[in-house]
Scaffold this motif. Structure first.
Motif, PDB file in Angstrom:
ATOM      1  N   HIS A  12       0.854  -1.188   0.000  1.00 33.99           N
ATOM      2  CA  HIS A  12       0.000   0.000   0.000  1.00 33.99           C
ATOM      3  C   HIS A  12       0.893   1.242   0.000  1.00 33.99           C
ATOM      4  CE1 HIS A  12       1.254  -0.361   4.159  1.00 33.99           C
ATOM      5  NE2 HIS A  12       0.944   0.912   4.329  1.00 33.99           N
ATOM      6  N   ASP A  42       0.990   5.159   1.944  1.00 33.02           N
ATOM      7  CA  ASP A  42       0.367   5.936   3.020  1.00 33.02           C
ATOM      8  C   ASP A  42      -0.213   7.210   2.416  1.00 33.02           C
ATOM      9  OD1 ASP A  42       1.303   3.963   4.692  1.00 33.02           O
ATOM     10  OD2 ASP A  42       3.031   5.121   5.397  1.00 33.02           O
ATOM     11  N   HIS A  94       4.851   0.017  -0.055  1.00 35.07           N
ATOM     12  CA  HIS A  94       5.569  -0.805   0.925  1.00 35.07           C
ATOM     13  C   HIS A  94       4.668  -1.906   1.453  1.00 35.07           C
ATOM     14  CE1 HIS A  94       3.706   2.598   3.001  1.00 35.07           C
ATOM     15  NE2 HIS A  94       3.723   1.914   4.147  1.00 35.07           N
ATOM     16  N   PHE A 131       3.124   9.185  11.147  1.00 40.75           N
ATOM     17  CA  PHE A 131       2.552   9.685   9.893  1.00 40.75           C
ATOM     18  C   PHE A 131       2.352  11.199   9.970  1.00 40.75           C
ATOM     19  CE2 PHE A 131       0.791   5.453  10.789  1.00 40.75           C
ATOM     20  CZ  PHE A 131       1.171   4.753   9.654  1.00 40.75           C
TER      21      PHE A 131
HETATM   22 FE   LIG Z   1       2.197   2.168   5.527  1.00 40.72          FE
END
Ligand SMILES: [Fe+2]
Ligand SMILES: O=C(O)CCC(=O)C(=O)O
Length: 433
Positions: free
Chosen positions: A288, A290, A360, A377
């Protein structure tokens, strides 16, 4: 969702920078030494101008960058999908805290579930993936949905705040000041500041969070796991190889396409779908990207994190002592798209300065034990406009403003959220989206 499909197809269709700086060729030994020492010459700091039609990089290792060289990040993230940072001022990573919380009894962990079932707040588990996680959010000083332990809270808050400050500093490196005409971009005084990453992200914590993750065979829910025999999950293997990593990518593609698609049955048939035939599935997180700006990661052994570059090449990203790994999220692509373009316009928005989001995945080898990780994040406020796109509506020129909240929502609405995956289409050998 046509724009998104077009966007993905072009962004991830083997797109390379038009004129990438040529990486310096080093022997394996030199590379290892450079990594061990955090050598400032690796990756090369020169911005060579020779055009290259070959791969973005000929290295099989991710670069290690020293904290004093953050100015190289904008260039490095167009050449590599991730980099390690050494010499940073962060405190010890809160991996003991991750273990402390995630090994609490199940009934205690259940009390940490968000009342609105948020998957980015408090405790969550994906038992069929052998994974569980807990998200810290700074609201109310991070006091909600946490445990009553001052040491835990202090270490958690401290690492979050310092990591966010570091990621914000890196964002500042994308905003250059250009000097007088003809001299190009420099840090010179009195020049015009070029804003790439919105100042709001550098000044405010926005919707940033920190996640503690645990991957372990003991998390698998025996009753739920592949009960139907059709769920697409990661490959079964006795060792972890690139093939396993590819399978994590391709199987999640199947799961995203299979939902609501008329082609679902043929896709499922053609896709490696693991069951428990070998009696084991691997703890994992499917490939996926982020959806924020940047993510900072650190983890325990066993290793299990892999990143893909824009040509589908896979890099292993094991933990390295005293370093953190930094990758780009979707918003970096919005911010670094070609001048005046939105990445939603596709290929024309990608130029040599465009940073693509880092694909990743995590897959833990059989018998390797448990892995704990921490991911911070950097995300803006939901109403921040991340890109603008000129479009015609009823024959009239209009500007469509994409906010972070809308971006996250629309991406999330695509089942499985696997849409921004560069490597996946190539790795799975599948048709284009
Ligand atoms: Fe991630
Ligand atoms: O566990 C890791 O190292 C990665 C976690 C991750 O990618 C995520 O939570 O988005």
């Amino acid at each position: 969702m046509a724009w998104l499909k077009a966007h993905l197809k072009t962004l991830f269709n083997n797109k390379k920078p038009k004129n990438p700086p040529k990486p310096k060729r080093l022997t394996r030994e030199e590379k290892g030494k450079a990594r061990a020492l955090g050598d400032t010459e690796y990756p090369p700091s020169s911005t060579g101008s020779s055009a290259s039609s070959s791969a973005v990089t000929d290295s099989d290792l991710l670069p290690i960058l020293h904290y004093t060289e953050l100015n190289l990040v904008p260039q490095i993230l167009t050449q590599f999908p991730a980099f390690y940072l050494v010499g940073h001022p962060l405190p010890a990573p809160p991996l003991p805290q991750a273990k402390q919380l995630l090994t609490l009894p199940d009934d205690v962990k259940r009390t940490l579930v968000h009342p609105g079932k948020s998957t980015v707040r408090g405790y969550n588990s994906a038992k069929s993936s052998g994974r569980e996680w807990w998200d810290y959010a700074p609201e109310d000083g991070g006091t909600r949905l946490t445990i009553d332990d001052e040491g835990f809270k202090g270490a958690t808050k401290e690492y979050f705040e310092q990591s966010i400050a570091l990621l914000q500093r890196i964002c500042g490196e994308f905003n250059t000041t250009s000097a007088v005409e003809g001299e190009g971009e420099t840090e010179g005084e009195g020049g015009e500041k070029k804003i790439v990453v919105p100042q709001d992200i550098i000044d405010h914590v926005g919707f940033s969070t920190m996640r503690y993750l645990r991957y372990s065979p003991v998390i698998f829910d025996e009753n739920k796991e592949n009960a139907s025999g059709t769920t697409a999950v990661a490959a079964i293997a006795t060792t972890t190889s690139n093939e396993d990593v590819k399978a994590v990518g391709s199987s999640s593609r199947a799961s995203s396409k299979s939902t609501g698609s008329s082609k679902s049955s043929s896709i499922q048939k053609d896709t490696p779908v693991s069951t428990k035939e070998n009696g084991y599935t691997l703890p994992r997180m499917e490939a996926h990207t982020d959806h924020g700006v940047l993510t900072l990661m650190t983890a325990t052994e066993p290793s299990g994190l892999y990143v893909w570059d824009r040509n589908g090449k896979i890099f292993s990203a094991p933990p390295i002592d005293n370093t953190v790994l930094i990758i780009a999220g979707d918003l970096m692509t919005h911010f670094t798209a070609a001048e005046g373009k939105s990445p939603l316009e596709g290929e024309q928005a990608v130029d040599e300065k465009t940073v693509l989001p880092t694909v990743h995945a995590v897959v833990i080898p059989k018998g390797a034990g448990e892995r704990y990780s921490v991911a911070v994040f950097l995300r803006p406020k939901k109403d921040l406009v991340v890109s603008r796109r000129a479009m015609k509506k009823d024959g009239k020129d209009e500007v469509d403003e994409m906010t972070f909240g809308r971006w996250a929502q629309e991406k999330g609405d695509i089942k499985g959220r696997r849409c921004w995956m560069l490597g996946q289409e190539k790795l799975s050998g599948g048709e284009d989206i």
